[in-house]
Design a protein around this motif. Structure first.
Motif, mmCIF file in Angstrom:
data_model
loop_
_atom_site.group_PDB
_atom_site.id
_atom_site.type_symbol
_atom_site.label_atom_id
_atom_site.label_comp_id
_atom_site.label_asym_id
_atom_site.label_seq_id
_atom_site.Cartn_x
_atom_site.Cartn_y
_atom_site.Cartn_z
ATOM 1 N N ILE A 30 0.772 -1.168 -0.117
ATOM 2 C CA ILE A 30 0.076 -0.096 -0.024
ATOM 3 C C ILE A 30 0.849 1.386 0.029
ATOM 4 O O ILE A 30 1.650 1.561 0.754
ATOM 5 C CB ILE A 30 -0.788 -0.009 1.266
ATOM 6 C CG1 ILE A 30 -1.896 -1.076 1.059
ATOM 7 C CG2 ILE A 30 -1.633 1.321 1.274
ATOM 8 C CD1 ILE A 30 -2.822 -1.206 2.286
ATOM 9 N N VAL A 31 0.835 1.956 -1.198
ATOM 10 C CA VAL A 31 1.694 3.052 -1.210
ATOM 11 C C VAL A 31 0.489 4.456 -0.881
ATOM 12 O O VAL A 31 -0.585 4.573 -1.419
ATOM 13 C CB VAL A 31 2.168 3.471 -2.536
ATOM 14 C CG1 VAL A 31 2.870 4.893 -2.597
ATOM 15 C CG2 VAL A 31 3.230 2.516 -2.962
ATOM 16 N N VAL A 32 1.198 4.941 0.073
ATOM 17 C CA VAL A 32 0.382 6.378 0.569
ATOM 18 C C VAL A 32 1.093 7.625 -0.151
ATOM 19 O O VAL A 32 2.037 7.935 0.353
ATOM 20 C CB VAL A 32 0.003 6.444 1.809
ATOM 21 C CG1 VAL A 32 -0.866 7.820 2.112
ATOM 22 C CG2 VAL A 32 -0.663 5.041 2.593
ATOM 23 N N ASN A 33 0.604 7.943 -1.177
ATOM 24 C CA ASN A 33 1.306 9.339 -1.933
ATOM 25 C C ASN A 33 0.779 10.552 -1.216
ATOM 26 O O ASN A 33 -0.304 10.713 -1.310
ATOM 27 C CB ASN A 33 0.757 9.244 -3.369
ATOM 28 C CG ASN A 33 1.327 10.236 -4.194
ATOM 29 O OD1 ASN A 33 2.530 10.776 -3.983
ATOM 30 N ND2 ASN A 33 0.784 10.803 -5.233
ATOM 31 N N ASP A 34 1.701 10.984 -0.484
ATOM 32 C CA ASP A 34 1.333 12.136 0.506
ATOM 33 C C ASP A 34 1.391 13.490 -0.389
ATOM 34 O O ASP A 34 2.100 14.639 0.193
ATOM 35 C CB ASP A 34 2.050 12.172 1.686
ATOM 36 C CG ASP A 34 1.835 12.978 2.768
ATOM 37 O OD1 ASP A 34 0.467 13.096 2.853
ATOM 38 O OD2 ASP A 34 2.450 13.318 3.724
ATOM 39 N N GLY A 35 0.777 13.620 -1.524
ATOM 40 C CA GLY A 35 0.733 14.991 -1.853
ATOM 41 C C GLY A 35 2.074 15.405 -2.851
ATOM 42 O O GLY A 35 2.177 16.550 -2.791
ATOM 43 N N SER A 42 2.654 8.036 -10.713
ATOM 44 C CA SER A 42 2.769 6.975 -11.693
ATOM 45 C C SER A 42 3.563 6.154 -11.851
ATOM 46 O O SER A 42 3.784 4.807 -12.395
ATOM 47 C CB SER A 42 2.868 7.999 -13.114
ATOM 48 O OG SER A 42 4.093 8.725 -13.031
ATOM 49 N N TYR A 43 4.900 6.374 -11.030
ATOM 50 C CA TYR A 43 6.056 5.227 -11.123
ATOM 51 C C TYR A 43 5.490 4.095 -10.156
ATOM 52 O O TYR A 43 5.756 3.059 -10.287
ATOM 53 C CB TYR A 43 7.219 6.245 -10.590
ATOM 54 C CG TYR A 43 7.942 6.742 -11.567
ATOM 55 C CD1 TYR A 43 7.272 7.378 -12.572
ATOM 56 C CD2 TYR A 43 9.220 7.048 -11.235
ATOM 57 C CE1 TYR A 43 7.903 7.917 -13.520
ATOM 58 C CE2 TYR A 43 9.817 7.894 -12.341
ATOM 59 C CZ TYR A 43 9.388 8.164 -13.233
ATOM 60 O OH TYR A 43 10.128 9.057 -14.239
ATOM 61 N N ALA A 44 4.755 4.561 -9.138
ATOM 62 C CA ALA A 44 4.374 3.536 -8.040
ATOM 63 C C ALA A 44 3.266 2.550 -8.998
ATOM 64 O O ALA A 44 3.188 1.443 -8.786
ATOM 65 C CB ALA A 44 3.368 4.058 -7.028
ATOM 66 N N ARG A 45 2.321 3.192 -9.729
ATOM 67 C CA ARG A 45 1.413 2.487 -10.772
ATOM 68 C C ARG A 45 2.194 1.385 -11.486
ATOM 69 O O ARG A 45 1.752 0.478 -11.665
ATOM 70 C CB ARG A 45 0.517 3.326 -11.163
ATOM 71 C CG ARG A 45 -0.622 2.710 -12.131
ATOM 72 C CD ARG A 45 -1.728 3.357 -12.522
ATOM 73 N NE ARG A 45 -2.553 3.880 -11.334
ATOM 74 C CZ ARG A 45 -2.851 5.021 -11.047
ATOM 75 N NH1 ARG A 45 -2.770 5.801 -11.911
ATOM 76 N NH2 ARG A 45 -3.589 5.165 -10.094
ATOM 77 N N ALA A 46 3.210 2.111 -12.138
ATOM 78 C CA ALA A 46 3.959 1.198 -13.092
ATOM 79 C C ALA A 46 4.741 0.241 -12.408
ATOM 80 O O ALA A 46 4.624 -1.125 -12.921
ATOM 81 C CB ALA A 46 4.960 2.057 -13.736
ATOM 82 N N ALA A 47 5.106 0.269 -11.212
ATOM 83 C CA ALA A 47 6.033 -0.742 -10.437
ATOM 84 C C ALA A 47 4.715 -1.923 -9.998
ATOM 85 O O ALA A 47 4.993 -2.939 -10.052
ATOM 86 C CB ALA A 47 6.588 -0.185 -9.282
ATOM 87 N N VAL A 59 -0.481 -3.939 -5.217
ATOM 88 C CA VAL A 59 -0.267 -2.629 -5.114
ATOM 89 C C VAL A 59 -1.400 -1.754 -5.094
ATOM 90 O O VAL A 59 -2.131 -1.687 -5.920
ATOM 91 C CB VAL A 59 0.618 -2.233 -5.974
ATOM 92 C CG1 VAL A 59 0.953 -0.724 -5.450
ATOM 93 C CG2 VAL A 59 2.144 -3.121 -5.919
ATOM 94 N N ASP A 60 -1.842 -1.395 -4.047
ATOM 95 C CA ASP A 60 -2.941 -0.164 -3.681
ATOM 96 C C ASP A 60 -2.119 1.111 -3.815
ATOM 97 O O ASP A 60 -1.311 1.153 -3.022
ATOM 98 C CB ASP A 60 -3.895 -0.521 -2.789
ATOM 99 C CG ASP A 60 -4.512 -1.758 -2.879
ATOM 100 O OD1 ASP A 60 -5.471 -1.762 -3.846
ATOM 101 O OD2 ASP A 60 -4.399 -2.679 -2.269
#
Length: 87
Positions: A30-35, A42-47, A59-60
């Protein structure tokens, strides 16, 4: 047993993808993209897509529109993990 790794991220485009890919296959992420103002999301989504191709855990991504701090990131991440059946 269902194990989650919660990753707070703020402007981590240089490292987020590699870190996600290093998480063991038996864990969900779970990645929490903090602003973030960069391309962390987009890099987290690609990974996450790459992990799926490798047959690893999912991956959420939670997105905060503005930075809320690491405490709120972990709180939101743990809340989602519990809803998804974390042990």
């Amino acid at each position: 047993m269902k194990i989650f790794v919660v990753m707070p991220a703020l402007n981590e485009e240089k490292t987020i993808g590699d870190l996600i890919l290093r998480v063991p296959s038996y864990c969900d992420v779970i990645v929490v993209n903090d602003g973030s103002m960069d391309r962390s999301r987009s890099y987290a989504r690609a990974a996450g897509d790459e992990r799926k191709l490798q047959g690893k855990g999912g991956v959420d991504i939670i997105n905060h529109s503005t930075p809320r701090g690491v405490g709120k990131c972990f709180s939101d991440g743990v809340e989602l993990a519990l809803r998804k059946g974390a042990d």
